[in-house]
Write a protein that holds these residues in place. Structure first.
Motif, short mmCIF file in Angstrom:
data_model
loop_
_atom_site.label_atom_id
_atom_site.label_comp_id
_atom_site.label_asym_id
_atom_site.label_seq_id
_atom_site.Cartn_x
_atom_site.Cartn_y
_atom_site.Cartn_z
N PRO A 1 0.79 -1.24 0.00
CA PRO A 1 0.00 0.00 0.00
C PRO A 1 0.82 1.28 0.00
O PRO A 1 0.41 2.28 -0.56
N TRP A 2 1.98 1.26 0.61
CA TRP A 2 2.83 2.44 0.65
C TRP A 2 4.19 2.08 1.23
O TRP A 2 4.36 1.02 1.83
N ALA A 3 5.12 2.97 1.07
CA ALA A 3 6.48 2.75 1.59
C ALA A 3 6.69 3.63 2.82
O ALA A 3 7.53 4.52 2.83
N ILE A 4 5.88 3.39 3.84
CA ILE A 4 6.02 4.15 5.08
C ILE A 4 6.16 3.18 6.24
O ILE A 4 5.78 2.01 6.13
N ALA A 5 6.71 3.67 7.33
CA ALA A 5 6.88 2.84 8.51
C ALA A 5 6.89 3.74 9.75
O ALA A 5 7.08 4.95 9.65
N ALA A 6 6.68 3.12 10.88
CA ALA A 6 6.68 3.85 12.14
C ALA A 6 8.10 4.15 12.58
O ALA A 6 9.03 3.40 12.26
N SER A 7 8.26 5.23 13.29
CA SER A 7 9.54 5.55 13.93
C SER A 7 9.23 6.12 15.32
O SER A 7 8.21 6.78 15.51
N ILE A 8 10.11 5.84 16.25
CA ILE A 8 9.90 6.25 17.64
C ILE A 8 10.75 7.49 17.92
O ILE A 8 11.95 7.50 17.68
N GLN A 9 10.10 8.51 18.45
CA GLN A 9 10.76 9.79 18.73
C GLN A 9 11.31 9.82 20.16
O GLN A 9 10.98 8.96 20.99
N ASN A 10 12.09 10.82 20.47
CA ASN A 10 12.71 10.96 21.79
C ASN A 10 11.72 11.17 22.92
O ASN A 10 12.09 11.03 24.08
N THR A 11 10.48 11.51 22.61
CA THR A 11 9.48 11.73 23.65
C THR A 11 8.89 10.43 24.18
O THR A 11 8.05 10.46 25.08
N CYS A 12 9.34 9.29 23.67
CA CYS A 12 8.86 7.99 24.12
C CYS A 12 9.06 7.87 25.63
O CYS A 12 10.13 8.17 26.16
N MET A 13 8.02 7.43 26.32
CA MET A 13 8.08 7.31 27.78
C MET A 13 9.17 6.33 28.23
O MET A 13 9.77 6.51 29.29
N ALA A 14 9.43 5.30 27.44
CA ALA A 14 10.48 4.34 27.80
C ALA A 14 11.84 5.03 27.87
O ALA A 14 12.68 4.69 28.72
N TYR A 15 12.07 6.01 27.02
CA TYR A 15 13.33 6.74 27.05
C TYR A 15 13.43 7.64 28.29
O TYR A 15 14.52 8.08 28.65
N GLN A 16 12.29 7.91 28.90
CA GLN A 16 12.27 8.74 30.12
C GLN A 16 12.28 7.86 31.37
O GLN A 16 12.11 8.35 32.48
N GLY A 17 12.41 6.55 31.18
CA GLY A 17 12.46 5.62 32.31
C GLY A 17 11.11 5.12 32.77
O GLY A 17 10.99 4.51 33.83
N ILE A 18 10.07 5.38 31.99
CA ILE A 18 8.71 4.96 32.35
C ILE A 18 8.34 3.72 31.56
O ILE A 18 8.47 3.68 30.34
N TRP A 19 7.85 2.72 32.25
CA TRP A 19 7.48 1.46 31.62
C TRP A 19 6.17 1.65 30.86
O TRP A 19 5.12 1.84 31.44
N CYS A 20 6.25 1.60 29.55
CA CYS A 20 5.07 1.72 28.69
C CYS A 20 5.32 0.88 27.45
O CYS A 20 6.39 0.96 26.85
N GLN A 21 4.33 0.10 27.08
CA GLN A 21 4.43 -0.70 25.87
C GLN A 21 3.12 -0.66 25.09
O GLN A 21 2.74 -1.63 24.44
#
Length: 158
Positions: free
Chosen positions: A89-109
């Motif tokens: 359908p397209w040539a796109i994909a997800a990417s994770i930014q620096n605001t991800c809670m896991a990068y802040q030490g918060i457990w989120c999935q």
């Protein structure tokens, strides 16, 4: 600041490069030259993620929901804008930014839980929250991971 005001601010501050065109749109055409802005694709979308974007042209907004690849937008369109729907359908994909809670030490999935393709995984790390990674080969670009993310850390892009 309320979450509604933050949400509105994000809506109106969107960069044009963040706009995602509809799935299966031909790459060799100028979408804005061929699309008549009839809104038939918007009405046909089963998850209501197709919205009027810049200039009234349809675009996908994954903060609403995901693309189920139902092909109803393709079927509803009276113009020759689309490739055969048996192709990707397209040539796109997800990417994770620096605001991800896991990068802040918060457990989120929440993104992993929403991903039917299992393209998002988390790696355990000593003394840290599990860290996310995306298998871009497995990611379909459906956007299921975007809306559930509490920190707006996932972008779907080319």
């Amino acid at each position: 600041m309320s979450s509604i005001n933050q949400s509105r601010r994000r809506l109106f501050s969107r960069k044009k490069s963040d706009a995602v065109h509809l799935p299966w749109v031909k790459g060799d055409i100028a979408f804005t030259d061929e699309c008549t802005r009839c809104d038939k694709c918007i009405s046909a979308c089963e998850t209501n993620i197709i919205i009027k974007g810049d200039g009234g042209f349809p675009e996908v907004n994954f903060s609403i929901d995901e693309c189920t690849f139902c092909k109803k937008c393709v079927e509803a369109c009276p113009e020759p804008l689309f490739i055969q729907t048996d192709e990707a359908p397209w040539a796109i994909a997800a990417s994770i930014q620096n605001t991800c809670m896991a990068y802040q030490g918060i457990w989120c999935q929440s993104c992993k839980d929403a991903c039917d393709e299992r393209a998002i995984s988390f790696t355990m790390a000593v003394g840290k929250a599990p860290q996310p990674s995306i298998d871009t080969d497995a990611c379909t670009g459906c956007g299921a991971c975007v809306a559930p993310c509490p920190s707006d850390a996932i972008l779907i892009k080319q």
